[in-house]
Design a protein around this motif. Structure first.
Motif, short mmCIF file in Angstrom:
data_model
loop_
_atom_site.label_atom_id
_atom_site.label_comp_id
_atom_site.label_asym_id
_atom_site.label_seq_id
_atom_site.Cartn_x
_atom_site.Cartn_y
_atom_site.Cartn_z
N LYS A 37 1.31 17.60 -8.38
CA LYS A 37 0.15 17.04 -8.53
C LYS A 37 -0.21 15.86 -8.35
O LYS A 37 0.30 14.87 -8.70
N LEU A 38 -1.56 15.39 -7.57
CA LEU A 38 -1.95 14.14 -7.36
C LEU A 38 -2.31 13.51 -8.51
O LEU A 38 -2.77 13.76 -9.47
N LYS A 39 -1.94 12.01 -8.48
CA LYS A 39 -2.28 11.15 -9.81
C LYS A 39 -3.49 10.32 -9.41
O LYS A 39 -3.46 9.61 -8.33
N ARG A 40 -4.60 10.28 -10.58
CA ARG A 40 -5.80 9.52 -10.05
C ARG A 40 -5.46 8.16 -10.82
O ARG A 40 -5.34 8.16 -12.15
N LEU A 41 -5.62 7.14 -10.30
CA LEU A 41 -5.45 5.75 -10.60
C LEU A 41 -6.71 4.88 -10.48
O LEU A 41 -7.63 5.25 -9.78
N TYR A 42 -6.68 3.96 -11.34
CA TYR A 42 -7.78 3.03 -11.30
C TYR A 42 -7.29 1.62 -11.12
O TYR A 42 -6.31 1.09 -11.48
N ALA A 43 -8.08 0.64 -10.60
CA ALA A 43 -7.94 -0.70 -10.48
C ALA A 43 -7.67 -1.21 -11.95
O ALA A 43 -8.32 -1.05 -12.79
N GLY A 44 -6.71 -2.02 -11.89
CA GLY A 44 -6.29 -2.66 -12.98
C GLY A 44 -5.23 -1.87 -13.97
O GLY A 44 -4.67 -2.45 -14.91
N ASP A 45 -4.92 -0.73 -13.52
CA ASP A 45 -3.88 -0.05 -14.26
C ASP A 45 -2.48 -0.68 -14.07
O ASP A 45 -2.24 -1.01 -13.12
N GLN A 46 -2.00 -0.73 -15.26
CA GLN A 46 -0.51 -1.52 -15.62
C GLN A 46 0.67 -0.34 -15.07
O GLN A 46 0.32 0.83 -15.41
N VAL A 47 1.48 -0.74 -14.22
CA VAL A 47 2.32 0.20 -13.66
C VAL A 47 3.81 -0.21 -13.79
O VAL A 47 4.00 -1.53 -13.43
N SER A 61 0.74 -1.10 0.04
CA SER A 61 -0.09 -0.01 0.06
C SER A 61 0.98 1.21 -0.06
O SER A 61 1.76 1.30 0.77
N MET A 62 0.27 2.05 -0.62
CA MET A 62 1.25 3.49 -1.09
C MET A 62 0.21 4.60 -0.93
O MET A 62 -0.98 4.49 -1.00
N GLU A 63 0.90 5.89 -0.63
CA GLU A 63 0.14 7.02 -0.65
C GLU A 63 -0.46 7.35 -2.06
O GLU A 63 0.15 6.56 -2.82
N VAL A 64 -1.47 8.22 -2.18
CA VAL A 64 -1.60 8.34 -3.65
C VAL A 64 -0.50 9.14 -4.11
O VAL A 64 0.05 10.31 -3.78
N PRO A 65 -0.05 8.82 -5.29
CA PRO A 65 1.32 9.13 -6.04
C PRO A 65 1.13 10.75 -6.26
O PRO A 65 -0.05 11.00 -6.77
N ILE A 66 2.17 11.41 -6.46
CA ILE A 66 2.20 12.87 -6.96
C ILE A 66 3.25 12.86 -7.93
O ILE A 66 4.29 12.36 -8.05
N HIS A 67 2.95 13.76 -9.02
CA HIS A 67 3.87 14.01 -10.14
C HIS A 67 5.36 14.61 -9.59
O HIS A 67 5.44 15.52 -8.48
N THR A 68 6.40 13.99 -9.84
CA THR A 68 7.61 14.22 -9.37
C THR A 68 7.98 15.93 -9.57
O THR A 68 8.87 16.22 -8.89
N LYS A 69 7.44 16.37 -10.79
CA LYS A 69 7.78 17.73 -10.93
C LYS A 69 6.69 18.81 -10.57
O LYS A 69 7.22 19.98 -10.07
N THR A 70 5.34 18.52 -10.83
CA THR A 70 4.54 19.37 -10.65
C THR A 70 3.78 19.34 -9.09
O THR A 70 3.35 20.18 -8.80
#
Length: 217
Positions: A49-59, A38-47
């Motif tokens: 901004k929070l990244k919205r993710l969805y179940a099934g997303d390949q990472v 489990s991880m916190e909601v990812p943020i963009h390394t430069k901006t």
């Protein structure tokens, strides 16, 4: 080896949108167990901004362990967990699925791969690699193409894998040396000057698979 609690996970989301696929995010690891990370909601390394993710997303992901070793792996978003903070759950990789890379010791292997090269808007051409590695490549091209030391090139390398998947690694490089050949071609040695970690990972994965092939012979 799995990432530790409170360590940072860097990731990119597989997407058909090329610009989106290039974006890098980071997140703090909250928990690690056999079923999920489990991880916190990812943020963009430069901006930031929070990244919205969805179940099934390949990472595609990596974390840095002791000694500056980068540990790369592919995973999938399993779902979400609501605690004090919203947490993202990802599938933990098996040990064999993690590729470890020491930045100052890149593997280099012989390989004939297709390479698209852009010197300028007026000069673009196709070439074939002689060898590839995490820090640079060598390739063959027409000897009449005016390449010289320190020239800056933009490249797209086709990287095939043993499972049948084919990917493309995008990077910029600087010509280190050129050598004319009797065949009318020239060999060009190129050092990477601008390449994202996840683009480099594609090349490193190819190198490791090639090395395993050589060991089996």
């Amino acid at each position: 080896m799995l990432p530790k609690v409170n360590s940072v996970l860097y990731l990119q989301v597989n997407s058909i949108d090329e610009e989106e696929a290039k974006q890098e995010y980071k997140a703090r690891i909250a928990d690690v167990n056999a079923n999920y990370i489990s991880m916190e909601v990812p943020i963009h390394t430069k901006t930031g901004k929070l990244k919205r993710l969805y179940a099934g997303d390949q990472v595609n992901a990596y974390f840095v362990s002791d000694g500056g070793v980068k540990n790369y792996f592919n995973t999938v978003i399993l779902g979400f967990k609501e605690e004090v903070l919203r947490l993202v759950l990802i599938k933990p990789p098996e040990a064999a699925q993690i590729t470890q890379v020491q930045r100052r010791n890149f593997l280099r292997v012989p390989g004939e791969l297709e390479l698209a090269v852009k010197l300028s808007e007026q000069m673009q051409f196709l070439a074939t690699t002689e060898d590839v590695g995490g820090g640079g490549i060598s390739f063959f091209c027409d000897g009449r193409i005016p390449l010289a030391k320190h020239d800056a090139l933009s490249c797209w390398l086709l990287t095939p894998y043993k499972n049948g998947q084919v990917d493309h690694a995008n990077f910029k490089g600087e010509v280190v040396r050129t050598k004319p050949l009797e065949t009318g071609k020239q060999i060009v040695m190129l050092s990477f000057t601008e390449i994202q970690d996840f683009e480099r990972q594609k090349i490193i994965r190819y190198c490791f698979e090639r090395q395993l092939d050589f060991r089996k012979r």
